[in-house]
Design a protein around this motif. Structure first.
Motif, PDB file in Angstrom:
ATOM      1  N   ASP A  59      21.381  -6.283 -16.534  1.00  0.00           N
ATOM      2  CA  ASP A  59      19.989  -6.689 -16.689  1.00  0.00           C
ATOM      3  C   ASP A  59      19.512  -7.466 -15.464  1.00  0.00           C
ATOM      4  N   VAL A  60      20.348  -8.367 -14.986  1.00  0.00           N
ATOM      5  CA  VAL A  60      19.973  -9.188 -13.829  1.00  0.00           C
ATOM      6  C   VAL A  60      19.973  -8.364 -12.548  1.00  0.00           C
ATOM      7  N   TYR A  61      21.045  -7.613 -12.310  1.00  0.00           N
ATOM      8  CA  TYR A  61      21.181  -6.876 -11.058  1.00  0.00           C
ATOM      9  C   TYR A  61      20.204  -5.706 -10.945  1.00  0.00           C
ATOM     10  N   TYR A  62      20.114  -4.912 -11.996  1.00  0.00           N
ATOM     11  CA  TYR A  62      19.347  -3.678 -11.909  1.00  0.00           C
ATOM     12  C   TYR A  62      17.854  -3.934 -11.779  1.00  0.00           C
ATOM     13  N   ASN A  63      17.384  -5.009 -12.347  1.00  0.00           N
ATOM     14  CA  ASN A  63      15.945  -5.250 -12.396  1.00  0.00           C
ATOM     15  C   ASN A  63      15.440  -6.196 -11.306  1.00  0.00           C
ATOM     16  N   ILE A  95      30.912  -6.826 -23.806  1.00  0.00           N
ATOM     17  CA  ILE A  95      29.596  -6.185 -23.943  1.00  0.00           C
ATOM     18  C   ILE A  95      28.485  -7.139 -23.521  1.00  0.00           C
ATOM     19  N   ARG A  96      28.561  -8.364 -24.009  1.00  0.00           N
ATOM     20  CA  ARG A  96      27.515  -9.347 -23.703  1.00  0.00           C
ATOM     21  C   ARG A  96      27.391  -9.570 -22.194  1.00  0.00           C
ATOM     22  N   LYS A  97      28.521  -9.752 -21.523  1.00  0.00           N
ATOM     23  CA  LYS A  97      28.480 -10.054 -20.096  1.00  0.00           C
ATOM     24  C   LYS A  97      28.059  -8.836 -19.281  1.00  0.00           C
ATOM     25  N   LEU A  98      28.499  -7.644 -19.679  1.00  0.00           N
ATOM     26  CA  LEU A  98      28.112  -6.445 -18.948  1.00  0.00           C
ATOM     27  C   LEU A  98      26.610  -6.196 -19.075  1.00  0.00           C
ATOM     28  N   LYS A 120      14.962  -3.872 -21.688  1.00  0.00           N
ATOM     29  CA  LYS A 120      14.872  -4.055 -23.144  1.00  0.00           C
ATOM     30  C   LYS A 120      16.184  -3.631 -23.819  1.00  0.00           C
ATOM     31  N   TYR A 121      16.789  -2.592 -23.286  1.00  0.00           N
ATOM     32  CA  TYR A 121      18.049  -2.116 -23.856  1.00  0.00           C
ATOM     33  C   TYR A 121      19.140  -3.175 -23.700  1.00  0.00           C
ATOM     34  N   CYS A 122      19.264  -3.746 -22.506  1.00  0.00           N
ATOM     35  CA  CYS A 122      20.280  -4.775 -22.271  1.00  0.00           C
ATOM     36  C   CYS A 122      20.016  -6.020 -23.106  1.00  0.00           C
ATOM     37  N   GLN A 123      18.750  -6.367 -23.271  1.00  0.00           N
ATOM     38  CA  GLN A 123      18.402  -7.507 -24.113  1.00  0.00           C
ATOM     39  C   GLN A 123      18.784  -7.248 -25.567  1.00  0.00           C
ATOM     40  N   ARG A 124      18.597  -6.010 -26.005  1.00  0.00           N
ATOM     41  CA  ARG A 124      18.958  -5.669 -27.387  1.00  0.00           C
ATOM     42  C   ARG A 124      20.472  -5.711 -27.573  1.00  0.00           C
ATOM     43  N   GLN A 138      22.580  -7.637 -26.050  1.00  0.00           N
ATOM     44  CA  GLN A 138      22.975  -9.045 -26.130  1.00  0.00           C
ATOM     45  C   GLN A 138      22.597  -9.651 -27.476  1.00  0.00           C
ATOM     46  N   SER A 139      21.415  -9.305 -27.977  1.00  0.00           N
ATOM     47  CA  SER A 139      20.976  -9.820 -29.271  1.00  0.00           C
ATOM     48  C   SER A 139      21.881  -9.330 -30.397  1.00  0.00           C
ATOM     49  N   LEU A 140      22.282  -8.063 -30.335  1.00  0.00           N
ATOM     50  CA  LEU A 140      23.172  -7.516 -31.351  1.00  0.00           C
ATOM     51  C   LEU A 140      24.551  -8.168 -31.287  1.00  0.00           C
ATOM     52  N   CYS A 141      25.020  -8.471 -30.082  1.00  0.00           N
ATOM     53  CA  CYS A 141      26.303  -9.178 -29.948  1.00  0.00           C
ATOM     54  C   CYS A 141      26.234 -10.546 -30.619  1.00  0.00           C
ATOM     55  N   ASP A 142      25.120 -11.234 -30.422  1.00  0.00           N
ATOM     56  CA  ASP A 142      24.954 -12.536 -31.076  1.00  0.00           C
ATOM     57  C   ASP A 142      24.938 -12.383 -32.601  1.00  0.00           C
ATOM     58  N   SER A 143      24.241 -11.354 -33.091  1.00  0.00           N
ATOM     59  CA  SER A 143      24.178 -11.116 -34.535  1.00  0.00           C
ATOM     60  C   SER A 143      25.550 -10.768 -35.101  1.00  0.00           C
ATOM     61  N   ILE A 144      26.314  -9.975 -34.359  1.00  0.00           N
ATOM     62  CA  ILE A 144      27.660  -9.607 -34.805  1.00  0.00           C
ATOM     63  C   ILE A 144      28.565 -10.837 -34.823  1.00  0.00           C
TER      64      ILE A 144
END
Length: 320
Positions: free
Chosen positions: A180-184, A172-175, A292-296, A298-304
């Protein structure tokens, strides 16, 4: 299960998944630059993207002055100074596997050890693209063997569930980071040509192991929104965010026998937050931008990840 065993299995899975995804990203990028003759490809910005997906830009800039092919490949693939390089991830996985050799199938230890010995012997040679690409593909092949051994030989008990945690958090984190990098990226100048547009998005799918299944489902239509929806929300893709979140939820429920106790309440809550994020089925339904969605995510993965360590008393052997 002892916490040290759960800890090692968790980090083995996460670091092997990370090594595989970085090897795939580098391989796809090498092939992409060889196949696409557009002069805008192969620039510093293309290699900067690789660092943005795989590493910390500040750490990279402390060692290198520019984002060129050889510097990025060396840093992502072989630099011992980079704790997230392919070399470092395989080394960490091997150290953890060595500590619990008696608790895992011998075939699993052997494939990790072989991969470690292989990367120790490989000599990174500037300019030898074909040799390097073959080597990166051999890492992917070893990873498939690694996953096959887990699928075929490991009992579905507690140890297996910590492997699930480590693997799918990293997926999830890597996807999310990759999209986030490619699309934006501001790449409108590249999309003037249909062939370049197709090549760009096929590379995105290939780097995330989704190209073949996407083509089978949608034929040759490289629609960015359709691609993002497929990678994020399609439950039939075994590496989509939606599928991966369900694997995390299932692992938690199996570990806790479908109950939530005081010690596991925090982990349950952050898993539920993540689960809510994938209940929509299109980027058109997102309340905020995809960035913002992709950033969230990644943040949730870190929290988990933190909640898993606190819930099951895991000692962090490797930092992200």
């Amino acid at each position: 299960m002892l916490s040290r065993v759960a800890d090692s299995l968790y980090w083995i899975a996460q670091n092997m998944e990370r090594a595989d995804s970085m090897a795939k990203l580098l391989s796809v990028r090498l092939v992409s630059i060889l196949e696409n003759q557009d002069p805008l490809l192969g620039t510093e910005n293309d290699w900067k993207e690789v660092i943005e997906i795989t590493s910390n830009k500040g750490d990279y800039q402390a060692l290198y002055t520019q984002y060129d092919r050889d510097s990025v490949i060396h840093y992502v693939g072989f630099a011992k100074e980079n704790s997230n390089s392919i070399y470092s991830c395989i080394t960490i996985a091997r150290e953890n596997a060595k500590m619990i050799r008696e608790m895992i199938p011998i075939e699993l230890w052997e494939v990790i050890n072989e991969l470690y010995l292989q990367i120790q012997k490989f000599s990174f040679s500037i300019g030898k693209t074909e040799e390097l690409n073959n080597y990166l593909k051999s890492i992917n092949e070893k990873y498939f063997l690694f996953q096959g051994i887990i699928a075929g030989l490991m009992s579905r008990e507690e140890g297996y569930l910590f492997i699930v945690f480590g693997k799918y958090l990293e997926v999830i984190r890597k996807l999310a980071c990759t999209l986030d990098v490619y699309y934006n990226q501001k790449r409108t100048e590249r999309f003037d040509k249909e062939g370049i547009h197709y090549h760009y998005w096929s590379s995105v799918l290939s780097s995330l192991s989704g190209y073949d299944s996407y083509i089978q489902k949608y034929q040759a239509s490289m629609d960015p929104v359709k691609i993002v929806n497929y990678l994020l929300f399609d439950d039939s893709l075994p590496r989509s965010v939606s599928y991966s979140v369900q694997q995390l939820v299932n692992a938690f429920q199996a570990l806790e026998h479908r109950q939530v106790n005081g010690y596991s309440e925090k982990l349950y809550e952050v898993l539920e937050e993540l689960n809510k994020e994938v209940r929509c089925k299109s980027v058109d339904q997102l309340p905020d931008s995809l960035h913002k969605y992709c950033q969230r995510l990644q943040s949730l993965c870190d929290s988990i990840g933190i909640a898993i360590m606190e819930t099951y008393y895991l000692g962090e052997i490797s930092s992200r």
